[in-house]
Design a protein around this motif. Structure first.
Motif, mmCIF file in Angstrom:
data_model
loop_
_atom_site.group_PDB
_atom_site.id
_atom_site.type_symbol
_atom_site.label_atom_id
_atom_site.label_comp_id
_atom_site.label_asym_id
_atom_site.label_seq_id
_atom_site.Cartn_x
_atom_site.Cartn_y
_atom_site.Cartn_z
ATOM 1 N N VAL A 193 -47.694 17.184 26.749
ATOM 2 C CA VAL A 193 -46.363 16.642 26.461
ATOM 3 C C VAL A 193 -45.331 17.398 27.282
ATOM 4 N N ALA A 194 -44.479 16.652 27.997
ATOM 5 C CA ALA A 194 -43.546 17.266 28.938
ATOM 6 C C ALA A 194 -42.148 17.474 28.376
ATOM 7 N N ALA A 195 -41.788 16.784 27.294
ATOM 8 C CA ALA A 195 -40.468 16.914 26.684
ATOM 9 C C ALA A 195 -40.516 16.238 25.326
ATOM 10 N N ALA A 196 -39.509 16.498 24.498
ATOM 11 C CA ALA A 196 -39.476 15.904 23.164
ATOM 12 C C ALA A 196 -38.049 15.562 22.776
ATOM 13 N N GLY A 197 -37.908 14.463 22.016
ATOM 14 C CA GLY A 197 -36.622 14.060 21.459
ATOM 15 C C GLY A 197 -36.725 13.949 19.953
ATOM 16 N N GLY A 204 -35.443 20.952 10.187
ATOM 17 C CA GLY A 204 -36.625 20.384 10.831
ATOM 18 C C GLY A 204 -36.543 20.456 12.338
ATOM 19 N N GLY A 205 -35.362 20.155 12.883
ATOM 20 C CA GLY A 205 -35.202 20.216 14.325
ATOM 21 C C GLY A 205 -35.351 21.629 14.865
ATOM 22 N N ARG A 206 -34.818 22.598 14.136
ATOM 23 C CA ARG A 206 -34.926 23.986 14.595
ATOM 24 C C ARG A 206 -36.380 24.433 14.615
ATOM 25 N N ALA A 207 -37.154 24.027 13.610
ATOM 26 C CA ALA A 207 -38.560 24.419 13.568
ATOM 27 C C ALA A 207 -39.316 23.873 14.781
ATOM 28 N N LEU A 208 -39.084 22.620 15.118
ATOM 29 C CA LEU A 208 -39.756 22.028 16.278
ATOM 30 C C LEU A 208 -39.223 22.612 17.583
ATOM 31 N N PHE A 209 -37.929 22.857 17.635
ATOM 32 C CA PHE A 209 -37.317 23.464 18.815
ATOM 33 C C PHE A 209 -37.954 24.820 19.112
ATOM 34 N N ASP A 210 -38.155 25.628 18.064
ATOM 35 C CA ASP A 210 -38.775 26.929 18.243
ATOM 36 C C ASP A 210 -40.221 26.799 18.732
ATOM 37 N N LEU A 211 -40.942 25.798 18.220
ATOM 38 C CA LEU A 211 -42.308 25.577 18.689
ATOM 39 C C LEU A 211 -42.315 25.181 20.165
ATOM 40 N N ALA A 212 -41.370 24.317 20.562
ATOM 41 C CA ALA A 212 -41.298 23.893 21.965
ATOM 42 C C ALA A 212 -40.975 25.069 22.881
ATOM 43 N N ALA A 213 -40.065 25.945 22.427
ATOM 44 C CA ALA A 213 -39.676 27.104 23.234
ATOM 45 C C ALA A 213 -40.757 28.175 23.255
ATOM 46 N N PRO A 216 -46.706 28.456 25.804
ATOM 47 C CA PRO A 216 -46.930 29.207 27.045
ATOM 48 C C PRO A 216 -46.102 28.647 28.201
ATOM 49 N N GLN A 217 -45.963 27.306 28.237
ATOM 50 C CA GLN A 217 -45.058 26.653 29.177
ATOM 51 C C GLN A 217 -44.024 25.890 28.350
ATOM 52 N N PRO A 218 -42.861 26.490 28.084
ATOM 53 C CA PRO A 218 -41.852 25.815 27.247
ATOM 54 C C PRO A 218 -41.430 24.477 27.836
ATOM 55 N N ILE A 219 -41.047 23.566 26.956
ATOM 56 C CA ILE A 219 -40.594 22.239 27.390
ATOM 57 C C ILE A 219 -39.203 21.970 26.834
ATOM 58 N N PRO A 220 -38.461 21.051 27.467
ATOM 59 C CA PRO A 220 -37.162 20.672 26.909
ATOM 60 C C PRO A 220 -37.338 20.000 25.544
ATOM 61 N N PHE A 221 -36.485 20.367 24.607
ATOM 62 C CA PHE A 221 -36.477 19.745 23.285
ATOM 63 C C PHE A 221 -35.060 19.268 23.016
ATOM 64 N N TYR A 222 -34.901 17.954 22.954
ATOM 65 C CA TYR A 222 -33.583 17.351 22.789
ATOM 66 C C TYR A 222 -33.428 16.922 21.334
ATOM 67 N N GLY A 223 -32.806 17.782 20.547
ATOM 68 C CA GLY A 223 -32.649 17.516 19.125
ATOM 69 C C GLY A 223 -31.222 17.165 18.767
ATOM 70 N N GLU A 224 -31.066 16.070 18.024
ATOM 71 C CA GLU A 224 -29.773 15.770 17.402
ATOM 72 C C GLU A 224 -29.877 16.213 15.953
#
Length: 472
Positions: A193-197, A204-213, A216-224
């Protein structure tokens, strides 16, 4: 492998991402993607009555509201079909060699390309417009990114039915549905997975944002995420139209049980200006309504309890007969009390409630300094009143600044921006509504002295596809 959940057979995250990666490797032209988006819009419209009835059963939202949301979702899909056909989103630039520049410039050609498979986490409060075929999915498909959708537990049957419709309009792998909390965590950490919205709660968004960051290779996480959407009513505006402003406020924050990310949750009103009385009067006829889930109902009541526990706040709630409904409420507080405990009043309470803060002119600047960023800010001004300074202060804290209106309702267009700094979103330079929402799923590539047959058609000499392009 169809790339969606079929009857009795749930697709795993590994299977979903594998299908998306295969689709990405195969690719699709801009013309193909545009046709897919048009076909998806037509499929939604053709099955509108069935989908609306299913959504009404799962969400408690009115069929009239849901019918309008289907129309909006189809419009979003067609809008992004037009965006991808037009081609300006590629930001294509061709610069000819210039040996006389310092340093010498080679042949340089730049454009945006799709990132790869993306994850989309759907919202509870918009079961069509921010769900399986919602704005994130539409913009990602337009960009050329296959989508793995994490269904929201608030409307699972609708999600499955919508994904099944998508399977009829899209090639395998371009849209896949997965379900469950564990699948959601696994999806954002999957190496394919290359990015997430995401559209949902701050927690909930913060939890997923932290997982994305933390990958090993962090990805962009676009959370509203959360937003209180402050409103400032000037004394001149109150003197001219207090009754209309008070009634408009109540209509906005009680719309669909107050379950809008753009709900005006915090309103600064001039002390003694008549807004409070007008809002109280309008509240008396505002309907009670059921929220989307039992959990949201419980969270709303907990939020009201926090206000009630604050000694300087008055909570105005009309009595209701239905035990499972949420009563619309106003919280009334003076400026000094707000400043004593700002965290109480700056926390989003998702539901039909708004906080009115009474101020005098000398207090307003301090009140604005206490604000956190939001998706929107609104100014109600008097006729011919100069609010330039106020607009500058409030505009620095929001993604969209409105005048003499209400923020619920986000138009689709090229100029729209639906975003803001934390905690409104995780990426303040991007929007989740409007044409530039596509930019989240793209990344630049520059070609230097590339042979013609290597170049994408969008960057070849003569601009054979006729896209908007800068040539220098």
């Amino acid at each position: 492998m169809t790339g969606v959940e079929t009857a009795g057979a749930a697709v795993s995250v590994d299977e979903a991402v594998a299908a998306a990666r295969a689709a990405f490797r195969t690719g699709a032209t801009r013309a193909e993607r545009s046709r897919w988006l048009e076909a998806l819009a037509a499929s939604l419209e053709a099955d509108r009555d069935e989908l609306v009835a299913l959504a009404a059963r799962e969400t408690h939202l009115a069929e009239t509201r849901l019918t309008g949301e289907v129309a909006r979702t189809a419009a979003q899909l067609r809008f992004f079909g037009a965006v991808v056909r037009e081609g300006a989103y590629l930001e294509a630039v061709v610069e000819s060699p210039d040996p006389g520049s310092i340093p010498p410039r080679p042949d340089l050609r730049r454009m945006l390309r799709p990132l790869g498979p993306v994850a989309v986490y759907t919202a509870s409060n918009f079961p069509f417009a921010f769900s399986v075929l919602g704005n994130d999915t539409a913009s990602a498909l337009a960009a050329g990114c296959p989508v793995v959708v994490k269904a929201h537990p608030g409307h699972p049957e609708l999600s499955r039915r919508t994904a099944a419709l998508a399977a009829q309009a899209l090639p395998p792998g371009w849209l896949t549905l997965v379900e469950g909390m564990e699948a959601g965590r696994e999806l954002v950490q999957h190496s394919g997975v290359a990015a997430a919205g995401f559209t949902g709660s701050e927690r909930g968004g913060r939890a997923l944002f932290d997982l994305a960051a933390g990958r090993p290779q962090p990805i962009p996480f676009y959370g509203e995420l959360g937003s209180i959407n402050p409103v400032v009513v000037t004394a001149s505006a109150a003197a001219e139209r207090a009754e209309a402003i008070g009634a408009g406020l109540v209509a906005s924050f009680t719309r669909d049980a107050g379950q809008y990310c753009t709900k005006p949750g915090l309103v600064f009103v001039p002390r003694g200006g008549g807004i409070e009385d007008a809002a109280r009067a309008a509240l008396a006829s505002a309907p009670a309504s059921r929220q989307l889930t039992e959990g949201m109902t419980a969270a709303f009541r907990t939020g009201l309890g926090r206000y009630s526990d604050s000694p300087g706040a008055e909570v105005v709630t009309e009595p209701i007969a239905e035990s499972d409904a949420s009563a619309p409420s106003l919280v009334l507080v003076d400026a000094d009390e707000f400043l004593r405990e700002p965290a109480v009043y700056l926390a989003e309470c998702f539901g039909p409630v708004s906080v009115l803060v009474r101020y005098s002119d000398p207090e307003l600047e301090t009140l604005l300094d206490a604000l956190e960023p939001s998706l929107t800010g609104t100014i109600h001004r008097g006729s011919a009143e100069d609010v330039t300074a106020l607009a500058g202060r409030l505009g620095g804290r929001v993604g969209r600044l409105l005048f003499d209106g209400w923020p619920t309702g986000v138009a689709i267009g090229w100029a729209q921006h639906h975003g803001g700094s934390w905690p409104a979103t995780t990426a303040s330079v991007h929007t989740s509504v409007g044409a530039t929402a596509i930019r989240r799923w793209l990344t630049p590539i520059a070609y230097q002295d590339a042979p013609a047959d290597v170049l994408p058609a969008e960057l070849r000499d003569g601009n054979p596809l006729g896209i908007p392009r800068r040539d220098a």
